[in-house]
Design a protein around this motif. Structure first.
Motif, PDB file in Angstrom:
ATOM      1  N   GLY A  70       0.817  -0.938  -0.259  1.00  0.00           N
ATOM      2  CA  GLY A  70      -0.017   0.200   0.097  1.00  0.00           C
ATOM      3  C   GLY A  70       0.513   1.065   0.083  1.00  0.00           C
ATOM      4  O   GLY A  70       0.807   2.289  -1.117  1.00  0.00           O
ATOM      5  N   ARG A 124      -6.888  -1.275  -8.694  1.00  0.00           N
ATOM      6  CA  ARG A 124      -7.792  -2.374  -8.027  1.00  0.00           C
ATOM      7  C   ARG A 124      -8.235  -3.592  -8.578  1.00  0.00           C
ATOM      8  O   ARG A 124      -8.130  -5.037  -8.458  1.00  0.00           O
ATOM      9  CB  ARG A 124      -8.597  -2.481  -7.230  1.00  0.00           C
ATOM     10  N   GLU A 135      -7.572 -10.255  -0.522  1.00  0.00           N
ATOM     11  CA  GLU A 135      -6.568 -10.163   0.265  1.00  0.00           C
ATOM     12  C   GLU A 135      -5.400  -9.529  -0.125  1.00  0.00           C
ATOM     13  O   GLU A 135      -4.557  -9.027   0.543  1.00  0.00           O
ATOM     14  CB  GLU A 135      -7.168 -11.942   0.758  1.00  0.00           C
ATOM     15  N   GLY A 140      -6.663  -2.015  -2.593  1.00  0.00           N
ATOM     16  CA  GLY A 140      -7.493  -2.259  -1.471  1.00  0.00           C
ATOM     17  C   GLY A 140      -7.078  -1.818  -0.314  1.00  0.00           C
ATOM     18  O   GLY A 140      -7.527  -1.917   1.046  1.00  0.00           O
ATOM     19  N   HIS A 141      -5.027  -1.628   0.090  1.00  0.00           N
ATOM     20  CA  HIS A 141      -5.008  -1.265   1.576  1.00  0.00           C
ATOM     21  C   HIS A 141      -5.899  -0.520   2.323  1.00  0.00           C
ATOM     22  O   HIS A 141      -5.920   0.609   1.683  1.00  0.00           O
ATOM     23  CB  HIS A 141      -3.993  -2.073   1.819  1.00  0.00           C
ATOM     24  N   LYS A 142      -5.736  -0.833   3.144  1.00  0.00           N
ATOM     25  CA  LYS A 142      -6.420   0.507   4.860  1.00  0.00           C
ATOM     26  C   LYS A 142      -5.218   1.996   4.151  1.00  0.00           C
ATOM     27  O   LYS A 142      -5.889   2.997   4.212  1.00  0.00           O
ATOM     28  CB  LYS A 142      -6.637   0.009   5.537  1.00  0.00           C
ATOM     29  N   ALA A 143      -4.077   1.615   4.075  1.00  0.00           N
ATOM     30  CA  ALA A 143      -3.152   3.238   3.706  1.00  0.00           C
ATOM     31  C   ALA A 143      -3.697   3.668   2.800  1.00  0.00           C
ATOM     32  O   ALA A 143      -3.853   5.315   2.860  1.00  0.00           O
ATOM     33  CB  ALA A 143      -2.194   2.531   3.874  1.00  0.00           C
ATOM     34  N   ARG A 145      -6.583   3.689   1.036  1.00  0.00           N
ATOM     35  CA  ARG A 145      -8.246   4.253   1.826  1.00  0.00           C
ATOM     36  C   ARG A 145      -7.969   5.605   2.503  1.00  0.00           C
ATOM     37  O   ARG A 145      -8.621   6.532   2.198  1.00  0.00           O
ATOM     38  CB  ARG A 145      -8.811   3.270   1.878  1.00  0.00           C
ATOM     39  N   ILE A 146      -7.050   5.551   3.791  1.00  0.00           N
ATOM     40  CA  ILE A 146      -6.873   7.184   4.354  1.00  0.00           C
ATOM     41  C   ILE A 146      -6.124   8.066   3.234  1.00  0.00           C
ATOM     42  O   ILE A 146      -6.944   9.255   3.695  1.00  0.00           O
ATOM     43  CB  ILE A 146      -5.940   6.428   5.672  1.00  0.00           C
ATOM     44  N   ARG A 149      -8.563   9.581   1.138  1.00  0.00           N
ATOM     45  CA  ARG A 149      -9.216  10.186   2.307  1.00  0.00           C
ATOM     46  C   ARG A 149      -9.139  11.778   2.433  1.00  0.00           C
ATOM     47  O   ARG A 149      -9.542  12.888   2.841  1.00  0.00           O
ATOM     48  CB  ARG A 149     -10.234   9.650   3.706  1.00  0.00           C
TER      49      ARG A 149
END
Length: 204
Positions: A70, A124, A135, A140-143, A145-146, A149
């Motif tokens: 990510g 993605r 997986e 699609g890693h959380k980092a 998405r953050i 945002r």
């Protein structure tokens, strides 16, 4: 919305004609019907994927897709800012938060949040279409998405533009509407008025 095309790598097909599959499609089974061209979305997705693979190849040190994380995706998004066309005002700029600045300023041009968000969506999908496991999908890693945002919120403040999310109707809202409609119909019948059937839409 900004274009990512400025960072595109050369087409791996070398600009040659249609693929063997497309060429064969015209005559396969004696049919003269040509294969339908890929959609605009599919074409853009392919270009984005080629660009990202070229970025990994040119990375110092070079990166393989299996080692991509990510953090590397975020690094790629920041790299694309140099090709952006959206003015993002710095906090010290007198036009910070002004959606219609009256004059030019020296603030940098960057990729718009909407462009980056759409790009990540295409990459993605391309990652999994090219054999990647969901997986382990770095896009699609959380980092990531953050980061997106933070870009959205930062650009909204700098440009004085509010990004609104599309709101979905919740099932309980629909249920309440059905109850209200039934109650209203019952009240009309008791008062001697003909009840009107109100169509309701159930959100799946």
């Amino acid at each position: 919305m900004d274009s990512i095309s400025g960072a595109e790598a050369p087409d791996p097909d070398g600009g040659e004609g249609p693929s063997s599959a497309q060429t064969a499609a015209g005559g396969y089974g004696g049919s003269n019907t040509a294969a339908s061209p890929p959609s605009r979305y599919e074409s853009q997705k392919r270009r984005d994927w080629t660009t990202f693979l070229q970025y990994l190849k040119n990375h110092k040190p070079p990166l393989t897709l299996a080692r991509c994380s990510g953090a590397h995706v975020i690094e790629f998004l920041k790299y694309l800012d140099q090709f952006g066309k959206t003015k993002v005002h710095a906090a010290v700029c007198p036009y910070f938060g002004d959606p219609n600045p009256p004059a030019p300023c020296a603030c940098p041009l960057k990729q718009a949040w909407g462009s980056l968000d759409a790009l990540i969506g295409r990459l993605r999908a391309a990652y999994e279409e090219n054999g990647g496991a969901p997986e382990s999908n770095p896009f699609g890693h959380k980092a990531v998405r953050i980061y997106l945002r933070e870009v959205r919120e930062g650009q909204a403040k700098a440009r004085g533009i509010a990004y609104e999310k599309k709101k979905r109707k919740r099932p309980d809202t629909v249920a309440s509407a059905e109850v209200e409609a039934t109650t209203a119909a019952a009240g009309e019948e008791s008062s001697g008025c003909a009840a009107t059937t109100i169509p309701t839409t159930t959100v799946v």
